[in-house]
Design an enzyme around this catalytic site. Structure first.
Site, PDB file in Angstrom:
ATOM      1  N   MET A   1       0.850  -1.203   0.000  1.00 15.39           N
ATOM      2  CA  MET A   1       0.000   0.000   0.000  1.00 15.39           C
ATOM      3  C   MET A   1       0.882   1.248   0.000  1.00 15.39           C
ATOM      4  SD  MET A   1      -3.598   0.738   1.873  1.00 15.39           S
ATOM      5  CE  MET A   1      -3.603  -0.334   3.129  1.00 15.39           C
ATOM      6  N   CYS A   2       1.424   1.645   1.132  1.00 14.46           N
ATOM      7  CA  CYS A   2       2.301   2.820   1.298  1.00 14.46           C
ATOM      8  C   CYS A   2       1.514   4.135   1.360  1.00 14.46           C
ATOM      9  CB  CYS A   2       3.350   2.981   0.212  1.00 14.46           C
ATOM     10  SG  CYS A   2       4.524   1.631   0.156  1.00 14.46           S
ATOM     11  N   GLY A   3       2.050   5.056   2.106  1.00 16.69           N
ATOM     12  CA  GLY A   3       1.451   6.385   2.210  1.00 16.69           C
ATOM     13  C   GLY A   3       2.467   7.448   1.864  1.00 16.69           C
ATOM     14  N   ARG A  32      -1.316   2.936   6.260  1.00 14.69           N
ATOM     15  CA  ARG A  32      -0.917   2.595   4.894  1.00 14.69           C
ATOM     16  C   ARG A  32       0.507   2.057   4.826  1.00 14.69           C
ATOM     17  NH1 ARG A  32      -4.367   4.380   0.974  1.00 14.69           N
ATOM     18  NH2 ARG A  32      -2.759   3.746  -0.502  1.00 14.69           N
ATOM     19  N   THR A 149       5.407   6.490   4.252  1.00 12.80           N
ATOM     20  CA  THR A 149       5.243   5.353   5.160  1.00 12.80           C
ATOM     21  C   THR A 149       5.176   4.115   4.290  1.00 12.80           C
ATOM     22  OG1 THR A 149       2.821   5.459   5.136  1.00 12.80           O
ATOM     23  CG2 THR A 149       3.952   6.769   6.820  1.00 12.80           C
TER      24      THR A 149
END
Lengths: 298, 227
Positions: A1-3, A32, A149
């Site tokens: 996912m990652c933010g 995330r 993130t």
């Protein structure tokens, strides 16, 4: 996912609060990406000096005499500001290349996170709130910054697999998504003489931009050609000395929200990341278009 | 009017409270404050209640809605009204990707723009977008109606089944097997009704109708190698 979060300040009175605002945004994106976190912050420029941010897993030993050792090796004054596993070296601009060569001799195990006039990159494994606390990001001031993130999919959870990645002097890249042609592209880029340290897909994206710019492309042109040459999903945010840029792949399944007021331009993977910004209720909020390069500059 | 503050109470309590409303509830009006971009607000409702969300939301707002009317006084993240069965969802601002995806029924109104994949795999829902929509909208749309008062992005209606598409502005490109079709009186009547329900003053005669050419391999096996 990652933010991803990004904040570009237009209003100078907000500059002392950049670290605080970015930390809030970053921590909101913990869901995330709880694996690792990182931040690129563009702070004050000191004339005739460059900043080199380095990382060591053993900072206590590596950093303690580093400034003195480096000064002795290259014959100019060097100062060091340690933050946990990272340290920022302040080096006279005309000695930066000799300093980097000397550093490879003196401390071969040190990793260079970023180099430039204003950029400092800090990244580590751990929850975003812990990472931000370790580096005391809240207290940092600056003109703009980018945070990430990470929820790892393509390579191991390590410090060097965390974002941002440096792409050149005062430049960095963060990524949400996954590149599917990173193995073949890594081979090609290594063949071209580009140094790639990890098996991480985003590092290949960063190396690709670096290579394109070495070939004479501007960052904007390099981002344009990334839309052709990179296969996979990506929302990229890139930092430059005087601003930041955003580009999403043509499929654009990785989320992105932008907000602009008279005081700032902000980026978030989700609107949640933006809700504490001043005047957000009156901001112009929109989703960046797919396959379109956006830039904001001072 | 019941007010629910998402700064004072958590999301699970909100949705449980709304789920507890039965068809004959006398608490028919709900006002949600401080949504602050939260995900899954007012999901899975099944009572004829009116819910107003005062602010912008994150993912999956008003998903799986039945009977309820949900009005968001802001913009919504991905997957608004996903798999809606009935009722009405009205977004005053913009919607992110896959708005109304797989919806079986009801009406979704987006007063701003919707981004990519609006109405993907829709199965009976009616969607009216006052602004523009992004690429790959109505991909594999099976039934229902998508009305776009502005422009549509690339690959509109790719691999379409029986859904009807009406676009007033330009279409960047049509997807595989999606074609322009004749606007007959029954289509104009249906479009007029939907525009009225959605509070749009766009003139029905300014729209173009698109639909499936029914030539893709799932309609005609002789075309299996054509795409």
């Amino acid at each position: 996912m990652c933010g991803i979060v990004g904040l570009f300040l237009k209003d100078k009175t907000l500059e002392p609060h950049l670290g605080e605002m970015l930390t809030e945004m970053l921590v909101t994106m913990t869901d995330r990406g709880p694996d690792s976190a990182g931040i690129a912050i563009y702070g004050n420029e000191v004339n005739t000096q460059k900043k080199l941010t380095v990382q060591s897993d053993n900072g206590t030993e590596d950093f303690v005499t580093l400034a003195a050792d480096l000064s002795a090796a290259i014959g100019v004054d060097v100062s060091l500001n340690r933050k946990d596993t990272h340290a920022v070296l302040h080096i006279p601009s005309n000695s930066i290349d000799t300093a980097r060569s000397a550093l490879r001799e003196l401390r071969p195990e040190l990793r260079v996170m970023s180099a430039g006039d204003t950029i400092e990159i800090y990244k580590e494994v751990g929850l975003p709130s812990d990472v931000a606390a370790r580096f005391d990001v809240r207290k940092m001031s600056g003109t703009h910054g980018i945070g990430h993130t990470r929820m790892a999919t393509e390579s191991a959870v390590t410090t060097m697999g965390a974002h941002p990645f440096s792409t050149g002097p005062d430049q960095c890249l963060v990524h949400n998504g996954s590149l599917s042609n990173h193995n073949s592209l890594r081979r090609e880029l290594r063949h071209e003489g580009i140094h790639i340290e990890t098996e991480n897909d985003t590092e290949v994206g960063a190396a690709y931009l670096t290579w394109k710019m070495q070939q004479g492309s501007t960052l904007g042109e390099a981002l344009d050609s990334s839309l052709e040459d990179l296969d996979g999903f990506f929302t990229f945010v890139v930092g430059t000395k005087d601003g930041f840029g955003v580009v999403r792949d043509p499929i654009a399944c990785k989320p992105a929200v932008m907000a602009e007021t008279d005081q700032y331009v902000a980026f978030g993977s989700e609107y949640r990341a933006l809700v504490n910004l001043p005047g957000i209720d009156q901001a112009r909020v929109w989703e960046p278009e797919p396959a379109t390069v956006y830039f904001w500059n001072h | 009017m019941q007010t629910f503050d998402l700064e004072q109470n958590d999301l699970r309590t909100l949705n449980a409270t709304l789920h507890a409303q039965k068809t004959n509830t006398n608490q028919t009006a709900w006002n949600i404050i401080n949504p602050r971009g939260s995900h899954a607000i007012a999901v899975g409702l099944d009572a004829p209640i009116e819910v107003t969300v005062n602010g912008s939301t994150g993912y999956y707002c008003a998903g799986m809605n039945q009977q309820a009317t949900v009005n968001v006084k802001g913009s919504v993240g991905p997957g608004v009204a996903e798999n809606m069965m009935s009722g009405t969802v009205i977004i005053d601002g913009d919607a992110s990707q896959y708005a109304g995806a797989t919806g079986h029924g009801g009406l979704l109104v987006i007063k701003g723009n919707a981004s990519s994949r609006c109405g993907i795999s829709m199965k009976g829902i009616d969607i009216v977008v006052h602004g523009n929509i992004g690429h790959m909208s109505a991909f594999m749309a099976q039934s229902g109606t998508l009305v776009v008062c502005g422009d549509a992005g690339e690959a509109l209606g790719d691999s379409l089944y029986e859904a009807q598409l009406f676009v007033r502005g330009s279409v960047k490109s049509l997807g595989a097997d999606c074609i322009e079709k004749e606007m007959r009186p029954e289509h104009l009547a249906h479009l007029t009704e939907l525009l009225t329900q959605a509070g749009s003053d766009a003139k029905p005669e300014e729209f173009t109708r698109y639909g499936s050419a029914r030539q893709l391999y799932n309609f005609d096996v002789d075309n299996a190698g054509a795409y």
